[in-house]
Structure formats: C-alpha cells, structure tokens
Scaffold this motif. Structure first.
Motif, mmCIF file in Angstrom:
data_model
loop_
_atom_site.group_PDB
_atom_site.id
_atom_site.type_symbol
_atom_site.label_atom_id
_atom_site.label_comp_id
_atom_site.label_asym_id
_atom_site.label_seq_id
_atom_site.Cartn_x
_atom_site.Cartn_y
_atom_site.Cartn_z
ATOM 1 N N VAL A 414 0.856 -1.187 0.000
ATOM 2 C CA VAL A 414 0.000 0.000 0.000
ATOM 3 C C VAL A 414 0.893 1.238 0.000
ATOM 4 C CG1 VAL A 414 -1.866 1.187 1.220
ATOM 5 C CG2 VAL A 414 -1.655 -1.297 1.394
ATOM 6 N N ALA A 415 0.623 2.176 -0.899
ATOM 7 C CA ALA A 415 1.464 3.378 -1.001
ATOM 8 C C ALA A 415 1.443 4.158 0.312
ATOM 9 C CB ALA A 415 0.960 4.258 -2.144
ATOM 10 N N GLY A 416 2.632 4.504 0.777
ATOM 11 C CA GLY A 416 2.737 5.258 2.032
ATOM 12 C C GLY A 416 2.922 4.349 3.242
ATOM 13 N N PHE A 417 3.007 3.050 2.996
ATOM 14 C CA PHE A 417 3.224 2.094 4.098
ATOM 15 C C PHE A 417 4.415 1.202 3.729
ATOM 16 C CE2 PHE A 417 -0.953 3.735 4.386
ATOM 17 C CZ PHE A 417 -1.180 3.902 5.747
ATOM 18 N N PRO A 418 5.605 1.812 3.746
ATOM 19 C CA PRO A 418 6.795 1.114 3.234
ATOM 20 C C PRO A 418 7.130 -0.144 4.049
ATOM 21 C CG PRO A 418 7.246 3.447 3.706
ATOM 22 C CD PRO A 418 5.927 3.114 4.324
ATOM 23 N N ASN A 419 7.809 -1.037 3.392
ATOM 24 C CA ASN A 419 8.361 -2.239 4.044
ATOM 25 C C ASN A 419 7.291 -3.098 4.726
ATOM 26 O OD1 ASN A 419 10.618 -0.924 3.219
ATOM 27 N ND2 ASN A 419 11.675 -0.970 5.187
ATOM 28 N N LEU A 420 6.042 -2.899 4.300
ATOM 29 C CA LEU A 420 4.927 -3.704 4.821
ATOM 30 C C LEU A 420 4.325 -4.477 3.657
ATOM 31 C CD1 LEU A 420 2.592 -4.519 6.778
ATOM 32 C CD2 LEU A 420 1.534 -2.302 6.295
ATOM 33 N N MET A 421 4.375 -5.793 3.728
ATOM 34 C CA MET A 421 3.840 -6.607 2.628
ATOM 35 C C MET A 421 2.775 -7.556 3.163
ATOM 36 S SD MET A 421 7.254 -7.187 0.381
ATOM 37 C CE MET A 421 8.539 -6.430 1.364
ATOM 38 N N MET A 422 1.740 -7.715 2.337
ATOM 39 C CA MET A 422 0.586 -8.511 2.782
ATOM 40 C C MET A 422 0.507 -9.836 2.015
ATOM 41 S SD MET A 422 -2.282 -5.486 2.808
ATOM 42 C CE MET A 422 -1.918 -5.011 1.137
ATOM 43 N N ILE A 423 0.158 -10.869 2.747
ATOM 44 C CA ILE A 423 -0.153 -12.157 2.123
ATOM 45 C C ILE A 423 -1.678 -12.256 2.103
ATOM 46 C CG2 ILE A 423 0.210 -14.668 2.242
ATOM 47 C CD1 ILE A 423 2.840 -13.013 2.138
ATOM 48 N N HIS A 424 -2.251 -12.674 0.996
ATOM 49 C CA HIS A 424 -3.713 -12.701 0.850
ATOM 50 C C HIS A 424 -4.330 -11.332 1.145
ATOM 51 C CE1 HIS A 424 -3.948 -16.936 0.127
ATOM 52 N NE2 HIS A 424 -3.506 -17.289 1.300
ATOM 53 N N GLY A 425 -3.645 -10.293 0.710
ATOM 54 C CA GLY A 425 -4.179 -8.951 0.918
ATOM 55 C C GLY A 425 -5.380 -8.704 0.022
ATOM 56 N N PRO A 426 -5.954 -7.500 0.139
ATOM 57 C CA PRO A 426 -7.078 -7.158 -0.721
ATOM 58 C C PRO A 426 -6.643 -7.176 -2.175
ATOM 59 C CG PRO A 426 -6.587 -5.394 0.843
ATOM 60 C CD PRO A 426 -5.522 -6.408 0.991
ATOM 61 N N LEU A 427 -7.553 -7.474 -3.071
ATOM 62 C CA LEU A 427 -7.301 -7.429 -4.518
ATOM 63 C C LEU A 427 -6.371 -8.546 -4.972
ATOM 64 C CD1 LEU A 427 -6.813 -3.542 -4.714
ATOM 65 C CD2 LEU A 427 -8.946 -4.808 -4.588
ATOM 66 N N THR A 428 -6.330 -9.615 -4.190
ATOM 67 C CA THR A 428 -5.623 -10.840 -4.597
ATOM 68 C C THR A 428 -6.695 -11.925 -4.814
ATOM 69 O OG1 THR A 428 -5.285 -11.622 -2.337
ATOM 70 C CG2 THR A 428 -3.572 -10.203 -3.244
ATOM 71 N N PRO A 429 -6.327 -13.083 -5.348
ATOM 72 C CA PRO A 429 -7.367 -14.060 -5.708
ATOM 73 C C PRO A 429 -8.188 -14.603 -4.533
ATOM 74 C CG PRO A 429 -5.339 -14.534 -6.879
ATOM 75 C CD PRO A 429 -5.012 -13.472 -5.876
ATOM 76 N N GLY A 430 -7.624 -14.608 -3.333
ATOM 77 C CA GLY A 430 -8.388 -15.081 -2.173
ATOM 78 C C GLY A 430 -9.040 -16.416 -2.447
ATOM 79 N N ALA A 431 -10.313 -16.514 -2.108
ATOM 80 C CA ALA A 431 -11.018 -17.786 -2.216
ATOM 81 C C ALA A 431 -11.364 -18.140 -3.662
ATOM 82 C CB ALA A 431 -12.285 -17.745 -1.364
ATOM 83 N N GLN A 432 -10.965 -17.307 -4.616
ATOM 84 C CA GLN A 432 -11.156 -17.673 -6.022
ATOM 85 C C GLN A 432 -9.987 -18.527 -6.510
ATOM 86 O OE1 GLN A 432 -13.641 -16.926 -8.589
ATOM 87 N NE2 GLN A 432 -14.735 -16.923 -6.655
ATOM 88 N N ALA A 433 -9.036 -18.771 -5.631
ATOM 89 C CA ALA A 433 -7.935 -19.684 -5.959
ATOM 90 C C ALA A 433 -7.739 -20.585 -4.734
ATOM 91 C CB ALA A 433 -6.671 -18.900 -6.267
ATOM 92 N N GLN A 434 -6.750 -21.465 -4.810
ATOM 93 C CA GLN A 434 -6.510 -22.360 -3.686
ATOM 94 C C GLN A 434 -5.640 -21.595 -2.692
ATOM 95 O OE1 GLN A 434 -4.791 -24.225 -1.546
ATOM 96 N NE2 GLN A 434 -4.292 -26.142 -2.567
#
Ligand code: NAP
Length: 531
Positions: A414-434
């Motif tokens: 997310v812009a403005g939140f450096p060095n922070l990375m998300m797993i299964h964050g928003p706008l990823t496949p989520g439950a539409q993938a395994q």
C-alpha cells in the motif's frame, strides 16, 4: 513498559501462510505474533461442528517440503478441522517454528519511523519490537462479523460465533438452538446441530447454492497416485485459474442440446468433486443464460430433496448468479430440512430485530432458544488489517486510507506504508484460488523481494498511488467481465451493512495474477519505489 527488541522481520499471524513465512525467512532474525492461543489461523479459530475444507486434502496441503508431503497421510478426501489443526501443529514442530511464535499476543499498533525506515510494532501483551519489514499474514477471513443486534446482554442463554468456537467444545445435546447464517459455514454446521438439538431454528436471509462435497475416507489409490506425481500436480495447480485441479470444460453451454446439458450437470453433481458443477460449461461465469441453466439445475435438486414445497422454495436462491458468491459445499444440508426438529425462518422478509431474555425476536415473532450460533461470516479481506492501528508515512492511518475501500499494488503493498507486505491482501485471488497454494507462492515472492533488497542494500521499499491505480483498473476490468459483481457478498463488502469496499477480489485467476506479479518484479520492480 518492556524495552524494545530488534528484529529483521515481524510476521503477523501464525496461520498456514504465516507459519510458512517463518520457515522461508528462517535465515533472518524473525518473530511472529499470533492472536490465537494456538497455531493454524482459520483452522485454529473455526472449530465449529462440521468445519471441513472444501478442497481435496491432497491439494490443500503444503508443497514446500517433499518429505512432508510424502509422509503425511490424510484420513479423508476433504479433511475436517481437527485433522487440519493436527497437520499445522505437526508442521510447527517438524520445522522448529514454535520458539519464534508469540501466541495470544495480537499486534495492536504499528508506526513507521521515517528517520530510520523501521516499523515500531506494539502488541496486546506490551511487546515493543523495532523491525525493518512487516509481513502481514493476517488472513482474509479472520475477523468475525457479528451484526450489532441489540439485547445481547439480556439473553440468558449462550451466544456463540462459529469463528470463535470454544476450544474445549460445548455440549449442545437437547438444546433449543438457533442458527443465524446460511453461507459456507452455516451449511456445514446445520446438519450436525440438527442431530444434537432438541429443535433447531435456522434463520436465513439469503439462500445459498450448494452441492454435495463428495467427502469420503481417503482412497489409497488416489493418495498413492498423487504422491507419485506430486511435483507435476503442484505445477498444474499453479496453472489452473480455479480453486482445484478439476475437469474444466472449454465448451460453451449453447453448444449442447438440452439433454446433453442435463447429463453433464448430473455428472458434475454426483462427481464427488466439490465445485465441479461450476466447470461444466466454459461460460458459466460470463454468460447469464448459461449461469441460469446451472442455477436452475440446483434449484431442481433442492426441490427434489426437500419434501416441504414451501421450505424448498425458500431455500432456492433466485436473485443472484450461481458462483457469484463462493459455491457452498455440503454434507447433507438440504436433507436437514426434512427432519421434524428443524425449522427454516425467513429473516429477509422479517429481519432479526433483537436478542431477548429468552431468545431472538424478528420483525414477526419471538423464538425461545437456549443457544444461538451466529454463522454470520467475516469482516473479510480488510478487517484484519484495519483493526490494527497502522500509521504509515506522515502519520497517515491505513484505516483512513482504506475508508472507501482498499488499494494495493498487486494486492501486496500500500502506497505510504513502506516495508509492509501482505499475504492474501485485498485485490488478490483469495477464495477464487486455492488459498494455501497462493499463500505459499506469495510468501516466496515476498521472500525473494526481501532477499533482493538486502542484497542490494536498500533500506526502504514502497509503492505509489499511480501503481495502486493500475491494479485497481486490472481488478475492476476483470470483475466487470464476470457475473461475480451481481451478488452481495464478502467479495464486494456488501455482506456488512455500511462497509465500503468495492470489488475486493482478483477474479482473473491465479496464473494471470502470478504472471503480472513476476513481470513487475522482473521489469525492474515496476510500480515499486526502492530507496
Ligand atoms: P458468509 O458466506 O458471509 O455467510 C454469512 C451468512 O450470515 C450469510 O448467510 C448471511 O446472509 C448471514 N448474515 C450475515 N449478516 C446477517 C444479518 N444481519 N442478518 C441475517 N443474516 C445475516 O460467511 P461464511 O459462511 O462464514 O463463509 C465465508 C467464507 O469462508 C466462504 O465464502 C468460504 O470462502 C470460507 N469458508 C470455507 C469453508 C470450507 O472450506 N468448507 C467453510 C466455511 C467458510 P446474506 O447472505 O444475506 O449476507
């Protein structure tokens, strides 16, 4: 106040992704904070009766270690929660992850210090950690949604949420029970509650499409076959746009005669392969007429199973496309309504108004209950991040930035939140993938990013609002090409009154998602800002 400790990486969450992250980052100085008293995330919290994975277990398992996948045996085709919890605990022990996990210690506040490029992480137990990177493996479905019906304190019985089920279990035998919610969770729960309850009232707002899971004891030939071909199967899983390695049709519905269609749908229904129904025709999620053919097939099944025609009618979804919400997978859900001790209550026409001293009141009637189980889902996708007080560059809070819906480049940063990375964050496949596979893949991606930043002596990585805009366009374009947007669900934040979000899931399939991620990194970290 405790003195600050220093780490390279803080991982938030010891679910399946967080645990693998601990293993992947083992050469760094790393600590993991977990809200629960045990590991497993989703499979720790969701211990309600009937909780079971809806992807075959040979697929829904870690791929990162060959010995693990060869040695582990799943007793059933679709594992139940206790088995998944046993597995994840085995992994924590086998890979010696426990001494770096701090349980029952949720992260509460995080502040990015711009002078040092370090995060200050504060937890529920008062820990203060200063670290370079934060990897948020907080889960897409980890914050229970409990609608704010008044009167909770008046109710003399017990109110439970399926996602916070007591670890010691609870004896429900002979109780007058109420179940609110008929999504994937409610559909798994109802048949078991019905067996235990004196009487079960099921409060339904929206009926769900569901198909039989096909769960059965593990077929040892199937297991042997998978184990012999695991690397090839795992590769194939990465190439599939869906949730599971199932037969996907490349033929549109209109190419078949009516009797061929019915034959194919019947085959899918009895295939013992959850989700097969959604893959019968190539255009089910893009063509409303095709979708209606499949939806109507399921409605006919419901009417054939449920003996009381009025109840059957109420159980038939009519106002959204099949597959637009995640298809539910059941073990005898519709049959439950043929039991004399089960009553379906429509709370769409007469909404739930309040808890009372003796039960639950809807706009129409009061129901006397001993136990009320809320299977009302989650503040999905964004909830776990926005409940942490996260301050980025210039003191901007993530919850403010996402007030109208989440933004994230590749669903990762997310812009403005450096060095922070998300797993299964928003706008990823989520439950539409395994999800287990995508989680492992994303952890590897984050691992590669961090390795390269360290190798090249960068101190900070961020993204830009422009890159967030590119990703939003991609996500929106894809969702407009499918029928997913025609349902109110946790995919588009419409499961919770007042929540804003837009469409929060990437429906372009995992292969496209992975390709775009890889291309951005290979193209000189396009969309990222390193300094
Ligand atoms: P869900 O799909 O969001 O369902 C929540 C249920 O509660 C819906 O029936 C919803 O009705 C109802 N509800 C919510 N607020 C209500 C209100 N104010 N009044 C009346 N009813 C209300 O949540 P879930 O069933 O927990 O499933 C969420 C996701 O978790 C699934 O889509 C799936 O991805 C995952 N999951 C997977 C498995 C599995 O692997 N087998 C099992 C469980 C869950 P409306 O539909 O009208 O909103």
């Amino acid at each position: 106040m405790k003195t600050a400790e220093y780490f390279d990486i803080v991982i938030i969450g010891a679910g399946f992704s967080g645990l693998y992250a601990l293993h992947r980052f083992r050469d760094y100085d790393v600590v993991c904070f977990e809200a629960g008293a045990g590991v497993g995330g989703t499979w720790y919290w969701n211990r309600y009766p009937g909780a079971r994975v809806d992807i075959p277990s040979m697929e829904y398992s870690y791929s990162f270690n060959e010995d693990l996948q060869q040695e582990w045996s799943w007793p059933e085709m679709f594992s139940a929660q206790p088995e998944l919890e046993r597995y994840v605990n085995h992994v924590a022990d086998r890979f010696e992850l426990r001494d770096r996990i701090r349980l029952s210690n949720a992260v509460k506040h995080m502040r990015f210090d711009e002078g040092t490029d370090r995060w200050h992480v504060h937890t529920a137990k008062g820990d203060h950690v200063i670290c370079k990177y934060v990897v948020a493996a907080t889960g897409a479905l980890s914050v229970p949604n409990a609608p704010p019906w008044p009167g909770r304190e008046k109710f003399k019985g017990e109110i439970l949420h399926t996602a916070a089920w007591p670890e010691e279990g609870i004896d429900l035998t002979g109780k007058r029970m109420g179940q609110i919610g008929t999504g994937s969770t409610g559909i798994q729960l109802a048949p078991i509650l019905a067996e235990q309850a004196e009487h079960l009232h099921i409060f339904q707002r929206t009926p769900a499409f569901s198909m039989p899971s096909g769960n059965r004891p593990m077929d040892f030939e199937h297991e042997r076959e998978w184990k012999e071909n695991y690397s090839e199967r795992r590769q194939k899983m990465m190439q599939t746009p869906g949730v599971s390695l199932l037969e996907r049709s490349s033929v549109a519905c209109s190419e078949y005669t009516e009797s061929q269609r019915q034959e194919l749908l019947e085959e899918a229904w009895t295939s013992q392969s959850a989700f097969q129904l959604l893959l019968t025709f190539s255009d089910i999620m893009t063509n409303r007429e095709t979708n209606e053919v499949v939806a109507d097939f399921v409605r006919q099944k419901i009417r054939a199973i449920v003996k009381d025609p009025a109840t059957a009618d109420l159980l038939c979804p009519k106002d959204y496309p099949i597959g637009a919400k995640r298809l539910c997978i059941d073990n005898g859900y519709f049959q439950t309504f043929n039991r004399p001790n089960v009553t379906l209550v429509d709370v769409k026409s007469a909404p739930i108004a309040e808890f009372t001293e003796n039960g639950l009141r809807t706009a129409e009637a009061e129901y006397e209950l001993d136990v009320i189980v809320t299977a009302t889902g989650f503040d999905a996708i964004t909830g776990a991040m926005t409940q942490i007080d996260i301050e980025g560059v210039g003191g901007r809070k993530l919850m403010d930035k996402w007030a109208d819906g989440p933004t994230a480049w590749l669903g990762l940063m997310v812009a403005g939140f450096p060095n922070l990375m998300m797993i299964h964050g928003p706008l990823t496949p989520g439950a539409q993938a395994q999800m287990l596979m995508v989680g492992e893949w994303q952890v590897n991606l984050v691992g590669d990013i961090i390795d390269s930043l360290e190798r090249d002596h960068y101190s900070r990585i961020d993204t830009s609002e422009e890159a967030e805009g590119w990703w939003a366009e991609e996500v929106n374009m894809l969702s407009h090409n499918t029928l997913h947007r025609f349902a109110n669900s946790w995919y588009n934040a419409k499961n919770i009154e007042g929540k804003k979000g837009g469409f929060m899931i990437y429906v372009g399939g995992f292969p496209r998602f992975a390709r775009l991620n890889n291309e951005a990194i290979a193209d000189g970290f396009r969309g990222f800002i390193r300094s």
